[in-house]
Design a protein around this motif. Structure first.
Motif, PDB file in Angstrom:
ATOM      1  N   GLU A   1      -2.891   8.254   5.458  1.00 49.54           N
ATOM      2  CA  GLU A   1      -3.048   7.237   4.423  1.00 49.54           C
ATOM      3  C   GLU A   1      -2.988   7.890   3.039  1.00 49.54           C
ATOM      4  OE1 GLU A   1      -3.123   4.083   4.877  1.00 49.54           O
ATOM      5  OE2 GLU A   1      -3.877   3.709   6.912  1.00 49.54           O
TER       6      GLU A   1
ATOM      7  N   ASP B   1      -4.186   3.520  -2.466  1.00 49.79           N
ATOM      8  CA  ASP B   1      -3.387   2.317  -2.682  1.00 49.79           C
ATOM      9  C   ASP B   1      -2.625   2.337  -3.997  1.00 49.79           C
ATOM     10  OD1 ASP B   1      -4.051   1.213  -0.276  1.00 49.79           O
ATOM     11  OD2 ASP B   1      -5.680  -0.022  -1.065  1.00 49.79           O
TER      12      ASP B   1
ATOM     13  N   GLY C   1       0.819  -1.195   0.000  1.00 50.65           N
ATOM     14  CA  GLY C   1       0.000   0.000   0.000  1.00 50.65           C
ATOM     15  C   GLY C   1       0.854   1.246   0.000  1.00 50.65           C
TER      16      GLY C   1
END
Length: 283
Positions: free
Chosen positions: A74, A77, A50
């Motif tokens: 984050e 991906d 990821g």
């Protein structure tokens, strides 16, 4: 020639899982494209592929272990889904000594045996303090290298055994790499990350260097003796190949770098996991 197979290399910023990445941002956080250590919800650690921004203050286990990374943010991906702001992140080297690193290896023992004692800051890729270089010498990497630019890299590898199975040829084709830059190719062997006794990662051929053209295209070829000894024979098989951007624009002969792991080498393309199980060579 013997049997062959073609592989598509994956974009990355990661060597081993510590340090979490070989690339940082201006805040001193790791920019990770690779295997992300996460809490699996049961007290263990998951390790899926990821993308994330990871703190340099993440817990550091002993070599061979894994702990969940301290994730700052984050990222999608797939790099093709990064936001415009993500793509504008300016990439930096890691400072020295390397942060969040547990790898007990001297990468250039003859050339630089005390590399772990060197102290240097994190540099933007386009402002690395290349040894002995003067502005009048004509540096070719002069504009900021962003995550979006990094994410354009593509590579294809063909592996082919010799008819007698005593050697194998590795042929690479690249596009979208950083233009006018020095790259090297390293081999990762089965015992290079063995906690009980790691071996030193080495070049995939010597010299292992190529220079991209103004469009970021390049080629590389090497033939190695017995790179895939049969399991159980005690041989140290090649299990991956890693394409490294050299921030100091230097090549080190039989060593992959002086400091390694983001200090002066920066993984940009590799295979996502151990490979080449279908090949066997003989000494």
């Amino acid at each position: 020639m013997g049997p062959s197979r073609t592989y598509q290399l994956s974009l990355t910023t990661q060597g081993p899982t510590y340090p979490p990445s070989e690339v940082m941002d201006a805040n001193g956080d790791f920019v990770v494209i690779g295997r992300i250590n996460r809490d699996d919800g049961t007290g263990g650690v998951s390790n899926g592929w990821g993308c994330a921004i990871v703190s340099a203050e993440s817990p550091l286990p002993p070599f061979g272990g894994n702990e969940p990374y301290r994730i700052v943010r984050e990222l999608p991906d797939h790099p093709g889904q990064f936001s415009p702001a993500d793509n504008e992140i300016v990439l930096h080297t890691l400072p020295l000594p390397l942060p969040c690193s547990n790898y007990p290896m001297v990468f250039a023992p003859e050339q630089f045996p005390r590399a772990s004692e060197v102290v240097r800051p994190s540099y933007p890729f386009h402002q690395v303090d290349v040894p002995d270089m003067r502005a009048q010498d004509g540096p070719k990497v002069t504009e900021p290298v962003t995550l979006g630019t990094w994410g354009r890299a593509r590579g294809e590898l063909e592996v082919r055994l010799a008819d007698d199975a005593k050697s194998a040829e590795f042929r690479f084709e690249f596009a979208g790499m950083l233009p006018n830059s020095l790259y090297t190719v390293m081999s990762l062997r089965a015992r290079d990350l063995d906690p009980a006794g790691p071996t030193r990662p080495g070049p995939l051929g010597v010299p292992n260097a190529f220079v991209t053209d103004q469009d970021g295209k390049g080629r590389y070829r090497a033939s190695l003796p017995d790179p895939f000894p049969a399991p159980g024979t005690g041989g140290n098989r090649i299990v991956n190949v890693i394409v490294l951007w050299m921030s100091y624009q230097q090549n080190y002969g039989g060593a992959i770098g002086q400091f390694g792991l983001g200090g002066d080498i920066h993984a940009q393309l590799k295979l996502q996991g151990p490979s080449f199980e279908e090949f066997t060579t003989t000494g």
